[in-house]
Design an enzyme around this catalytic site. Structure first.
Site, PDB file in Angstrom:
ATOM      1  N   CYS A  53       3.499  -2.569  15.249  1.00  0.00           N
ATOM      2  CA  CYS A  53       3.410  -2.317  13.806  1.00  0.00           C
ATOM      3  C   CYS A  53       2.661  -3.451  13.113  1.00  0.00           C
ATOM      4  CB  CYS A  53       4.819  -2.190  13.235  1.00  0.00           C
ATOM      5  SG  CYS A  53       4.843  -2.074  11.437  1.00  0.00           S
ATOM      6  N   CYS A  86      -0.610   4.024   6.920  1.00  0.00           N
ATOM      7  CA  CYS A  86       0.281   3.051   6.293  1.00  0.00           C
ATOM      8  C   CYS A  86       0.354   1.761   7.099  1.00  0.00           C
ATOM      9  CB  CYS A  86       1.683   3.642   6.195  1.00  0.00           C
ATOM     10  SG  CYS A  86       1.959   4.471   4.660  1.00  0.00           S
ATOM     11  N   CYS A 136       4.097   8.332   0.663  1.00  0.00           N
ATOM     12  CA  CYS A 136       4.683   7.348   1.578  1.00  0.00           C
ATOM     13  C   CYS A 136       4.742   6.023   0.830  1.00  0.00           C
ATOM     14  CB  CYS A 136       3.780   7.283   2.809  1.00  0.00           C
ATOM     15  SG  CYS A 136       4.243   6.037   3.985  1.00  0.00           S
ATOM     16  N   CYS A 164       8.434  -5.128  14.977  1.00  0.00           N
ATOM     17  CA  CYS A 164       8.189  -4.137  16.024  1.00  0.00           C
ATOM     18  C   CYS A 164       6.801  -4.404  16.608  1.00  0.00           C
ATOM     19  CB  CYS A 164       8.298  -2.719  15.467  1.00  0.00           C
ATOM     20  SG  CYS A 164       9.939  -2.389  14.796  1.00  0.00           S
ATOM     21  N   GLU A 224       0.824  -1.192   0.000  1.00  0.00           N
ATOM     22  CA  GLU A 224       0.000   0.000   0.000  1.00  0.00           C
ATOM     23  C   GLU A 224       0.861   1.246   0.000  1.00  0.00           C
ATOM     24  OE1 GLU A 224      -1.722  -0.760   3.735  1.00  0.00           O
ATOM     25  OE2 GLU A 224      -0.399   0.676   4.669  1.00  0.00           O
ATOM     26  N   CYS A 283       7.502  -7.252   6.737  1.00  0.00           N
ATOM     27  CA  CYS A 283       8.770  -6.818   7.346  1.00  0.00           C
ATOM     28  C   CYS A 283       9.207  -7.869   8.346  1.00  0.00           C
ATOM     29  CB  CYS A 283       8.585  -5.477   8.048  1.00  0.00           C
ATOM     30  SG  CYS A 283      10.120  -4.837   8.759  1.00  0.00           S
TER      31      CYS A 283
END
Ligand code: SAH
Ligand code: SF4
Length: 378
Positions: free
Chosen positions: A123, A345, A109, A120, A96, A116
């Site tokens: 997130c 995001c 962005c 974290c 996205e 990922c």
């Protein structure tokens, strides 16, 4: 077949890579400049459009190369000017991106990876795990999609995207080569011509890669700190166990020293209720930030299902900010934008995943009233 896998996607070649490509074909290097302009300034997606290139060369190019963009799966335009997309990459994965207007500034962005690996705790991208790196073409393709959403490319017209930040999905420094090549294209005058102050790579602190970046680039830098102590940062940003705060701050200083201008690092700090938003933590943060020329960007936590975290109250955010300002730390609070086009995001993909699985192509253009004033703006 137009999309035979053996064809080189020229969208993803940096200026030097494109020169090498033409040399390999036995062509003059200046062809690279011509083609760069066609692709990135005029938005060409076929070789037929390239009228200052001979027919013979155009035919040769279409045999070995292509200009292929990712496919838009979902597109949402908000009344406040925010635009969001979910884009399907080669192989079917979706990422996205979001375009956020703010006065004259239009900040895109972009994502650098599907998912990922750094996990974290706050997130939603991290929760999805790592799928794969995006290619340079897939990163630049995002910028093209955003530019084209305002109509056909117009090199003489107003800049439609003025800033790019790598703050979408993924850790850009773990997709080093592709991200660096994409930033080169973004900053090249024959391509998108964005100034190095307007292209920002955001990292959670992959220190060795940050040192490599210093050798090859002078892009602007943002660092995701989120905690003033190693004890807390170890929990929120697990890579801190490998590269603790002091080590990261030292690497940031080395990066700044390598630049030939007076830029500062943007320190990102996601404020999470009861976790890192206390006045005492603000005072600790002041001490940490004294060691680095920086500005602080406070990001109110963006809730997502089962995150286990909450966004602080506006009062708590304001109090945290005030402590920073009282200590002369240049501080902004990220405004909540585009609430009417869903969350920020990292959070759109989950919402469309089910729908896209059912239908190959789902494009929604939503126009609703924006939600007003959730947090203060700066
Ligand atoms: N991997 C890079 C860039 C992508 S994340 C990095 O971590 O810096 C971009 C920013 O959004 C980071 O500062 C990240 O910590 C922050 N972020 C991630 N999830 C968030 C959430 N739910 N609410 C607010 N900020 C978040
Ligand atoms: Fe990855 Fe950045 Fe999310 Fe951490 S905050 S999991 S580094 S995308």
């Amino acid at each position: 077949m137009t999309d035979a896998p053996s064809k080189v996607n020229l969208l993803g070649l940096s200026p030097s890579q494109l020169e090498a490509f033409f040399e390999q074909m036995g062509e003059k290097r200046f062809r690279a400049t011509q083609v760069l302009k066609w692709i990135h300034q005029f938005g060409a997606s076929s070789f037929e459009e390239m009228t200052n290139i001979s027919k013979a060369l155009r035919a040769k190019l279409s045999e070995v190369a292509e200009i292929r963009e990712p496919e838009i799966v979902m597109e949402k335009f908000s009344k406040d000017g925010t635009r969001k997309w979910v884009i399907r990459m080669d192989g079917g994965s979706a990422i996205e991106m979001v375009l956020i207007p703010d006065g004259d500034r239009k900040t895109l962005c972009v994502s650098s990876q599907v998912g990922c690996s750094l996990d974290c705790s706050f997130c939603s991208t991290g929760k999805q795990g790592f799928n794969r790196d995006l290619s340079t073409a897939e990163i630049i393709g995002q910028l093209r999609v955003a530019i084209r959403s305002f109509g056909p490319f117009d090199p003489s017209g107003e800049r439609r995207v003025t800033n790019v930040v790598f703050m979408g999905m993924g850790e850009p420094l773990l997709n080093f080569d592709n991200v660096v090549a994409a930033t080169e294209l973004m900053m090249d005058d024959n391509c998108y011509g964005l100034s190095k102050r307007r292209v920002t790579v955001s990292t959670s602190g992959v220190v060795p890669a940050l040192d490599r970046l210093r050798e090859v680039s002078d892009v602007s830098l943002a660092v995701s700190l989120h905690a003033p102590t190693d004890e807390l940062r170890n929990q929120l940003v697990p890579i801190n166990r490998r590269y603790p705060i002091d080590v990261l701050i030292a690497a940031c200083n080395r990066y700044l020293q390598g630049l030939n201008d007076k830029r500062v690092v943007t320190v990102e700090y996601t404020l999470i209720a009861g976790v890192n938003d206390q006045p005492e933590q603000a005072r600790q943060l002041v001490k940490v930030l004294r060691k680095l020329p920086c500005k602080l960007n406070l990001i109110p936590f963006n809730p997502f299902p089962n995150s286990g975290y909450e966004r602080p109250s506006d009062e708590a955010i304001a109090a945290f900010k005030q402590i920073m300002l009282n200590s002369n730390v240049l501080t902004t609070v990220r405004r909540t934008r585009g609430d009417d086009v869903d969350a920020a995001c990292g959070q759109l993909v989950g919402q469309v995943a089910d729908r896209t699985r059912r239908s190959q192509k789902y494009i929604a253009v939503v126009q609703e009233e924006p939600v007003q004033g959730k947090s203060q703006a700066l």
